[in-house]
Design a protein around this motif. Structure first.
Motif, mmCIF file in Angstrom:
data_model
loop_
_atom_site.group_PDB
_atom_site.id
_atom_site.type_symbol
_atom_site.label_atom_id
_atom_site.label_comp_id
_atom_site.label_asym_id
_atom_site.label_seq_id
_atom_site.Cartn_x
_atom_site.Cartn_y
_atom_site.Cartn_z
ATOM 1 N N ASP A 101 22.083 50.145 106.995
ATOM 2 C CA ASP A 101 22.254 49.145 108.045
ATOM 3 C C ASP A 101 23.742 48.793 108.139
ATOM 4 O O ASP A 101 24.332 48.317 107.169
ATOM 5 C CB ASP A 101 21.440 47.901 107.701
ATOM 6 C CG ASP A 101 21.550 46.806 108.745
ATOM 7 O OD1 ASP A 101 22.257 47.006 109.758
ATOM 8 O OD2 ASP A 101 20.932 45.750 108.549
ATOM 9 N N PRO A 102 24.373 49.035 109.298
ATOM 10 C CA PRO A 102 25.809 48.787 109.403
ATOM 11 C C PRO A 102 26.200 47.317 109.237
ATOM 12 O O PRO A 102 27.343 47.004 108.932
ATOM 13 C CB PRO A 102 26.167 49.299 110.795
ATOM 14 C CG PRO A 102 24.894 49.386 111.535
ATOM 15 C CD PRO A 102 23.801 49.541 110.537
ATOM 16 N N GLU A 103 25.267 46.423 109.427
ATOM 17 C CA GLU A 103 25.552 44.994 109.306
ATOM 18 C C GLU A 103 25.409 44.488 107.873
ATOM 19 O O GLU A 103 25.892 43.412 107.545
ATOM 20 C CB GLU A 103 24.623 44.190 110.226
ATOM 21 C CG GLU A 103 24.733 44.557 111.693
ATOM 22 C CD GLU A 103 26.130 44.311 112.257
ATOM 23 O OE1 GLU A 103 26.737 43.284 111.919
ATOM 24 O OE2 GLU A 103 26.602 45.170 113.016
ATOM 25 N N ALA A 104 24.750 45.270 107.020
ATOM 26 C CA ALA A 104 24.503 44.833 105.644
ATOM 27 C C ALA A 104 25.564 45.406 104.697
ATOM 28 O O ALA A 104 26.249 46.363 105.021
ATOM 29 C CB ALA A 104 23.113 45.287 105.197
#
Length: 125
Positions: free
Chosen positions: A90-93
């Motif tokens: 996940d690019p946001e995590a």
């Protein structure tokens, strides 16, 4: 060392995951139009051997591989996939590295013996 690596694996310590600051690399990629960055191009590919497997599986895919030529303290040169493989995509995590684990306040990396290309001992490969 109070732990043993899994079957077919060598445990290494890496000073830094990347050979360059990833923030700088991503910043340059964002400035340049149509650029793509593969983090595996910037992964560190060497680390100090800190634990050896008790054995190598006697299966076809491990035929010819032995840990007898590797010693504690050797510098292992390995595939960039050891560092580049992520369990969290996940690019946001925050990234979770598949082969990394922490023990007693230090980070270690599990390196499958088939991904080790060479070891350096006393300045010789």
């Amino acid at each position: 060392m109070k732990f043993r690596p899994p079957l077919n694996s060598v445990i290494v310590q890496i000073k830094t995951k990347y050979i360059r600051n990833m923030t700088d690399v991503l910043r340059v990629a964002a400035i340049q139009q149509q650029s793509s960055v593969d983090p595996s191009d910037y992964c560190n590919i060497y680390g100090t051997v800190v634990a050896l497997p008790m054995q190598i599986a006697p299966t076809r895919d491990y035929k010819g591989f032995v840990a007898g030529d590797i010693r504690l303290g050797d510098v292992a040169i390995f595939s960039s996939s050891v560092v580049a493989e992520m369990a969290q995509t996940d690019p946001e995590a925050a990234p979770i590295f598949k082969n990394s684990f922490w023990w007693d306040g230090q980070e270690y990396w599990v390196c499958d013996i088939t991904r080790i290309y060479a070891v350096v001992r006393a300045g010789e490969i």
